[in-house]
Design an enzyme around this catalytic site. Sequence first.
Site, mmCIF file in Angstrom:
data_model
loop_
_atom_site.group_PDB
_atom_site.id
_atom_site.type_symbol
_atom_site.label_atom_id
_atom_site.label_comp_id
_atom_site.label_asym_id
_atom_site.label_seq_id
_atom_site.Cartn_x
_atom_site.Cartn_y
_atom_site.Cartn_z
ATOM 1 N N ARG A 10 0.850 -1.296 0.058
ATOM 2 C CA ARG A 10 0.115 0.052 0.102
ATOM 3 C C ARG A 10 0.730 1.300 0.009
ATOM 4 O O ARG A 10 0.312 2.306 -0.117
ATOM 5 C CB ARG A 10 -0.830 0.203 0.958
ATOM 6 C CG ARG A 10 -2.118 -1.085 1.144
ATOM 7 C CD ARG A 10 -3.009 -1.134 2.199
ATOM 8 N NE ARG A 10 -2.123 -1.295 3.563
ATOM 9 C CZ ARG A 10 -2.298 -2.233 4.205
ATOM 10 N NH1 ARG A 10 -2.848 -3.470 3.460
ATOM 11 N NH2 ARG A 10 -1.637 -2.459 5.324
ATOM 12 N N CYS A 11 2.175 1.218 0.222
ATOM 13 C CA CYS A 11 3.076 2.300 0.217
ATOM 14 C C CYS A 11 3.894 2.478 -1.162
ATOM 15 O O CYS A 11 4.452 1.713 -1.882
ATOM 16 C CB CYS A 11 4.293 1.920 1.222
ATOM 17 S SG CYS A 11 5.492 3.015 1.286
ATOM 18 N N GLY A 12 3.533 3.602 -1.682
ATOM 19 C CA GLY A 12 3.948 4.021 -2.995
ATOM 20 C C GLY A 12 5.752 3.884 -3.089
ATOM 21 O O GLY A 12 6.167 3.567 -4.117
ATOM 22 N N ARG A 15 6.316 0.177 -3.295
ATOM 23 C CA ARG A 15 6.145 -0.193 -4.607
ATOM 24 C C ARG A 15 6.912 0.070 -5.601
ATOM 25 O O ARG A 15 7.541 -0.542 -6.502
ATOM 26 C CB ARG A 15 4.491 0.038 -5.034
ATOM 27 C CG ARG A 15 3.481 -0.555 -4.458
ATOM 28 C CD ARG A 15 2.221 -0.192 -5.193
ATOM 29 N NE ARG A 15 1.884 1.072 -5.256
ATOM 30 C CZ ARG A 15 1.223 2.199 -4.387
ATOM 31 N NH1 ARG A 15 0.938 1.647 -3.337
ATOM 32 N NH2 ARG A 15 0.993 3.353 -4.813
#
Length: 119
Positions: A10-12, A15
């Site tokens: 969920r973390c940019g 990712r």
Amino acid sequence: MTVTIYHNPRCGKSRATLALLQAHGIELTIRFYLDEPPSAATLDEILKLLDLEPRALMRRQEPPYKEAGLDDPALTRKQLIAAMVRHPILIERPILVVEKRGRRKAALGRPPEAVLDIL
């Protein structure tokens, strides 16, 4: 060489770091640390590899930080690490751990390119 990423999908930044490693053809193990938090011993080792104290790897804006009173300067390293194990959302991400020729290194993927230095 073994490569492990402590990843939160969920973390940019997490990712982006994972995508960067995959684009470089790096074979790695993905640890979804929110589902499988590292042990206190593993987290202590990671902190030593990063040359950081626990608060430097903590997401202080997360609700458990305030709720658990983790801003108390009297808390010990051991207590802070235990809090991160109990509340893995507090662990800054992503963290990359590389073992190559018997030596271990770690890097925080902020920015994502920072992890390339230890490969």
